[in-house]
Design an enzyme around this catalytic site. Structure first.
Site: not given
Ligand code: COS
Length: 400
Positions: A135, A137-138, A381
């Site tokens: 809720p 954390a999307g 996603e």
């Molecule tokens: N593959 C591997 N590692 C990844 C990655 C990927 N695609 N994307 C990020 N990482 C790693 C980063 O390199 C970073 O590593 P370190 O901790 O070693 O530095 C870590 O993960 C955190 O990355 P980042 O700082 O970019 O994370 P954020 O919290 O800023 O989040 C977004 C970035 C917003 C892009 C991410 O949280 C996201 O994709 N959110 C959407 C989630 C989603 O799709 N929800 C729907 C669920 S399914 S219906």
């Protein structure tokens, strides 16, 4: 009259002979399937059974566990989703969730976990689900509050206790198991998340809260109340859950783009068919330059999105993601594909609906249901805004 999905795009150089054969075979099979979709959970179960019985779900897992191909093939996933979505967005949903809900096991499962789940997923005997969102954390995955606490029993096996809730969980309520992501180090944000496999029948897991949405499909909120699972259900490394979730999403984001293409292609097909037979002002709708211009715009939006989608899938299959630079390039291109294909599909479908006039909003017409079906793809996603951030960060690293 049977409507068959187009396959001419499969002649593009991104695809090989096996992809062309797959696309043609599925395009012939899909329109012959008759599933009553008036009740989403029953229909989804039926689609999983059909897709499993006819071997299509075998593309969701690698060959070592009953899959059709040696490894997950992004182009096959795109073709499957595009073709299924052209006919039935619910069939596409049923297919996609088997892949998304088992992807983390394919990527990081132990041999026992892979043997226990992947074959059953490919046969349609186990329904899979991916439980990441909460809720509060999307998009901001690191903000998740659900906890997983390890307990060591004297003389017994280690146990993990799960507490919290997950929401917007596709297949929630009908899944046989969930890949669940929970905090194992509360203070560490994205670096304190671990994945677990939780069987649906586990005591303390309640999946009964169904969420009704504009394009009905199985969706639920899950409650975990002192839900105890064996420590052997841990999926991947301790605190490695965020990266595992992102790697899983990376594979399936390009396939969401494929689904959007399928829906947009169907809308274009409906628009062309309608324009060719609808008479107004003494001529056919298709005789008006305004109509021709709209169809031209729709086709170009579709093709632009298709090229980005096929490029992303080709890149993962043929160049790979072995180095950090390759992985980042792939993430950005999959994000571009998902963003462009879902946004463009929404526009294409809206234009097709507009061309149908009043019929476009009549419940039961294909463009009306497509208009509802496409909307959630711009959100799930990773919403369009999340894709923009991923692409933007990539540009800032000097790799446009
Ligand atoms: N593959 C591997 N590692 C990844 C990655 C990927 N695609 N994307 C990020 N990482 C790693 C980063 O390199 C970073 O590593 P370190 O901790 O070693 O530095 C870590 O993960 C955190 O990355 P980042 O700082 O970019 O994370 P954020 O919290 O800023 O989040 C977004 C970035 C917003 C892009 C991410 O949280 C996201 O994709 N959110 C959407 C989630 C989603 O799709 N929800 C729907 C669920 S399914 S219906």
């Amino acid at each position: 009259m049977e409507i068959t999905a187009p396959t001419s795009h499969l002649s593009l150089p991104f695809f090989d002979a096996a992809h062309r054969e797959l696309g043609a075979r599925l395009a012939a099979w899909a329109p012959r399937q008759k599933v009553d979709e008036s009740e989403d959970r029953r229909a989804c179960r039926q689609w999983v059974r059909l897709l499993g019985d006819h071997g299509w779900l075998r593309y969701c897992v690698p060959a070592a566990f009953g899959g059709a191909l040696e490894k997950l093939d992004s182009r096959a996933l795109v073709i499957l989703r595009e073709t299924l979505a052209f006919h039935s967005p619910l069939a596409d949903f049923a297919f996609a969730m088997q892949g998304l809900g088992s992807g983390a096991i394919t990527l990081a499962g132990t041999p026992e976990q892979q043997a226990g789940y992947l074959g059953a997923v490919a046969r349609g005997e186990k329904i899979a689900a991916f439980a990441l969102s909460e809720p509060e954390a999307g998009s901001d995955v690191g903000a998740m509050a659900m906890t997983a606490t390890f307990e060591t029993a004297t003389g017994g096996a280690d146990t993990v206790v799960l507490n919290g809730s997950k929401t917007w969980i596709s297949n929630g309520g009908i899944a046989d198991y969930y890949c669940v992501f929970a905090k194992t180090e509360a203070a560490l944000g994205t670096r304190g998340i671990t994945a677990f496999i939780v069987d649906a029948a586990t005591a303390g897991l309640d999946s009964s809260e169904h969420i009704a949405v504009m394009a009905p499909h199985p969706l639920a909120t899950l409650q975990f109340n002192n839900c105890r699972i064996p420590a052997s259900a841990q999926l991947g490394s301790l605190n490695g859950g965020f990266k595992l979730a992102m790697q899983t999403l990376d594979i399936f984001r390009a396939s969401v783009a494929g689904a959007a293409l399928g829906m947009a292609r169907r809308a274009l097909h409906e628009a062309v068919a309608y324009a060719r037979q609808r008479k107004m002002f003494g001529q056919l709708l298709s005789d008006f330059q305004l109509t021709q211009a709209k169809l031209g715009e729709m086709a170009a939006l579709l093709d632009a999105a298709a090229l980005l989608t096929y490029r992303a899938a080709w890149l993962r299959d043929c160049v790979g993601t072995a180095t950090a630079a390759q992985a980042q390039t792939y993430s950005a291109q999959a994000a571009m594909a998902k963003m462009a294909a879902t946004e463009n599909a929404q526009r294409v479908i809206d234009m097709a609906l507009q061309m149908h006039g009043g019929l476009g909003v009549k419940v039961g017409t294909k463009v009306e249901s497509l208009y509802r079906d496409i909307r959630s793809l711009r959100i799930y996603e990773g919403a369009t805004e999340v894709q923009q951030i991923i692409i933007g960060k990539f540009c800032l690293k000097g790799q446009p």
